[in-house]
Scaffold this motif. Sequence first.
Motif, PDB file in Angstrom:
ATOM      1  N   SER A   7      53.141  16.676   7.013  1.00  0.00           N
ATOM      2  CA  SER A   7      52.847  18.096   6.929  1.00  0.00           C
ATOM      3  C   SER A   7      52.692  18.669   8.496  1.00  0.00           C
ATOM      4  N   GLU A   8      51.712  17.810   9.124  1.00  0.00           N
ATOM      5  CA  GLU A   8      51.304  18.301  10.316  1.00  0.00           C
ATOM      6  C   GLU A   8      52.364  18.000  11.478  1.00  0.00           C
ATOM      7  N   ALA A   9      53.408  17.213  11.391  1.00  0.00           N
ATOM      8  CA  ALA A   9      54.321  16.906  12.214  1.00  0.00           C
ATOM      9  C   ALA A   9      55.490  18.156  12.020  1.00  0.00           C
ATOM     10  N   CYS A  10      55.648  18.446  10.864  1.00  0.00           N
ATOM     11  CA  CYS A  10      56.585  19.560  10.318  1.00  0.00           C
ATOM     12  C   CYS A  10      56.098  20.892  10.610  1.00  0.00           C
ATOM     13  N   ALA A  11      54.782  21.099  11.004  1.00  0.00           N
ATOM     14  CA  ALA A  11      54.331  22.359  11.467  1.00  0.00           C
ATOM     15  C   ALA A  11      54.460  22.681  12.737  1.00  0.00           C
ATOM     16  N   THR A  12      55.069  21.734  13.645  1.00  0.00           N
ATOM     17  CA  THR A  12      55.513  22.080  14.987  1.00  0.00           C
ATOM     18  C   THR A  12      57.068  22.275  14.914  1.00  0.00           C
ATOM     19  N   PRO A  61      45.765  22.495  10.386  1.00  0.00           N
ATOM     20  CA  PRO A  61      45.445  23.862  11.308  1.00  0.00           C
ATOM     21  C   PRO A  61      46.327  23.985  12.354  1.00  0.00           C
ATOM     22  N   VAL A  62      47.716  23.219  12.125  1.00  0.00           N
ATOM     23  CA  VAL A  62      48.747  23.206  13.185  1.00  0.00           C
ATOM     24  C   VAL A  62      49.467  24.805  13.132  1.00  0.00           C
ATOM     25  N   ASP A  63      49.361  25.180  14.065  1.00  0.00           N
ATOM     26  CA  ASP A  63      50.002  26.694  14.546  1.00  0.00           C
ATOM     27  C   ASP A  63      50.086  26.787  15.835  1.00  0.00           C
ATOM     28  N   GLU A  64      50.494  28.011  16.524  1.00  0.00           N
ATOM     29  CA  GLU A  64      50.732  28.066  18.017  1.00  0.00           C
ATOM     30  C   GLU A  64      49.780  27.867  18.797  1.00  0.00           C
ATOM     31  N   GLY A  65      48.694  28.528  18.308  1.00  0.00           N
ATOM     32  CA  GLY A  65      47.361  28.267  19.155  1.00  0.00           C
ATOM     33  C   GLY A  65      46.718  27.077  19.120  1.00  0.00           C
ATOM     34  N   TRP A  66      46.916  26.168  18.014  1.00  0.00           N
ATOM     35  CA  TRP A  66      46.403  24.768  18.023  1.00  0.00           C
ATOM     36  C   TRP A  66      47.208  23.978  18.856  1.00  0.00           C
ATOM     37  N   LEU A  67      48.650  23.995  18.883  1.00  0.00           N
ATOM     38  CA  LEU A  67      49.581  23.321  19.652  1.00  0.00           C
ATOM     39  C   LEU A  67      49.261  23.713  21.336  1.00  0.00           C
ATOM     40  N   ALA A  68      49.103  24.920  21.606  1.00  0.00           N
ATOM     41  CA  ALA A  68      48.467  25.446  22.896  1.00  0.00           C
ATOM     42  C   ALA A  68      47.357  24.776  23.387  1.00  0.00           C
ATOM     43  N   ALA A  69      46.309  24.737  22.561  1.00  0.00           N
ATOM     44  CA  ALA A  69      45.163  23.939  22.835  1.00  0.00           C
ATOM     45  C   ALA A  69      45.329  22.519  22.957  1.00  0.00           C
ATOM     46  N   GLY A  70      46.150  21.972  22.455  1.00  0.00           N
ATOM     47  CA  GLY A  70      46.456  20.327  22.600  1.00  0.00           C
ATOM     48  C   GLY A  70      47.319  20.403  23.840  1.00  0.00           C
ATOM     49  N   ARG A  71      48.013  21.058  24.220  1.00  0.00           N
ATOM     50  CA  ARG A  71      48.766  20.979  25.485  1.00  0.00           C
ATOM     51  C   ARG A  71      47.780  21.305  26.564  1.00  0.00           C
ATOM     52  N   ALA A  72      46.897  21.975  26.425  1.00  0.00           N
ATOM     53  CA  ALA A  72      45.840  22.426  27.529  1.00  0.00           C
ATOM     54  C   ALA A  72      44.961  21.216  27.668  1.00  0.00           C
ATOM     55  N   ASP A  73      44.259  20.493  26.594  1.00  0.00           N
ATOM     56  CA  ASP A  73      43.557  19.457  26.532  1.00  0.00           C
ATOM     57  C   ASP A  73      44.190  18.305  26.990  1.00  0.00           C
ATOM     58  N   PHE A  74      45.442  18.034  27.169  1.00  0.00           N
ATOM     59  CA  PHE A  74      46.197  17.007  27.458  1.00  0.00           C
ATOM     60  C   PHE A  74      47.408  17.149  28.581  1.00  0.00           C
ATOM     61  N   PRO A  75      46.931  17.840  29.536  1.00  0.00           N
ATOM     62  CA  PRO A  75      48.049  18.404  30.511  1.00  0.00           C
ATOM     63  C   PRO A  75      48.864  17.064  30.930  1.00  0.00           C
ATOM     64  N   GLN A  76      48.362  16.013  31.114  1.00  0.00           N
ATOM     65  CA  GLN A  76      48.747  14.957  31.688  1.00  0.00           C
ATOM     66  C   GLN A  76      49.991  14.330  30.975  1.00  0.00           C
TER      67      GLN A  76
END
Length: 321
Positions: free
Chosen positions: A254-259, A131-146
């Motif tokens: 594969s997921e690491a390489c999608a970043t 599932p890793v795309d720009e939206g997924w990465l942005a959500a990850g940053r928003a969920d763990f801002p610390q």
Amino acid sequence: MGTAWTLTDGHAGNLRQALSLAVALGHESARNWLLAPRAPWRWAAPRRVPGASAAFGRGFATALRQEPPALAIGCGRQAALATRLAREAGARAVQILDPRIDPAHWDLVIAPEHDGLSGANVLTPLGSLNPVDEGWLAAGRADFPQLAMLPRPRIALLLGGSSPHARFDRAAFDEMAETVSGVLADGGSVLATASRRTDPEVSAALRARMDAGDGSGWAGVAWTGEGDGPNPYPGLLGWADRIVCTPDSVNMISEACATWAPVFVFDPKGTRGRPRRFLDALLARGRIRPLDASLAPFEAEPLRETARIAAQVRERLSASG
């Protein structure tokens, strides 16, 4: 495409691939079946032996008979039998991973390039769907801002374990850790996560590196299990400046390489079999590098195979009616 089902045995890697494709095709509300195959059919799957319609219990058989989906997406060997049954009930059947029998039993088969499967209805991503795309990465940053407050470079450390194709034991972890410590001598932090495959001794060694009280401990965070709270994995990928992976998991790499982060893999040349072919393809494309003492950053283009494959699925199924 109408209604959709995803069909898996519940194993995390299989479920993640099926759900990722369903979402990429616009089926966020797909019905997710976690299959509990019964003997003797689970032994023969995906071969269709007499009585196979009963392989997954009365509930599945009734749903398939009364209201089959327009699209059935399966991943894994057991799911391959279920998608065959769905196709017989009128669904379009898409099977992820090599079913080890003739692909003609499905409308489409999606098998990673390193499996070496070919055919008129076979699609071949480089690596696994995710599932890793720009939206997924942005959500990850928003969920763990610390995590953004940790010193840079932030090195994500993704730990798997030993497999039939690759070694990753305590000695291998210590070797990896010494390399990472050398890079951190000039500053930075570690964002680490273990997996179900990680040896408990490795998890303990990771924790000791984080908690060392003599000044040698790593700055950052480490997740080794549910006792550590929510897994920050999406945040790790979203905030990482560099990613270091063990070589055992095609899904994880594969997921690491999608970043957008440069990815370094521990001892890729020590890996065998089909995963070695996958790593060799990434090395040839310049998307990964072997772990070295510098971890020097390099330009990295995200590997986004899920969107590419989803587009091909739409085109193929539309063209065939």
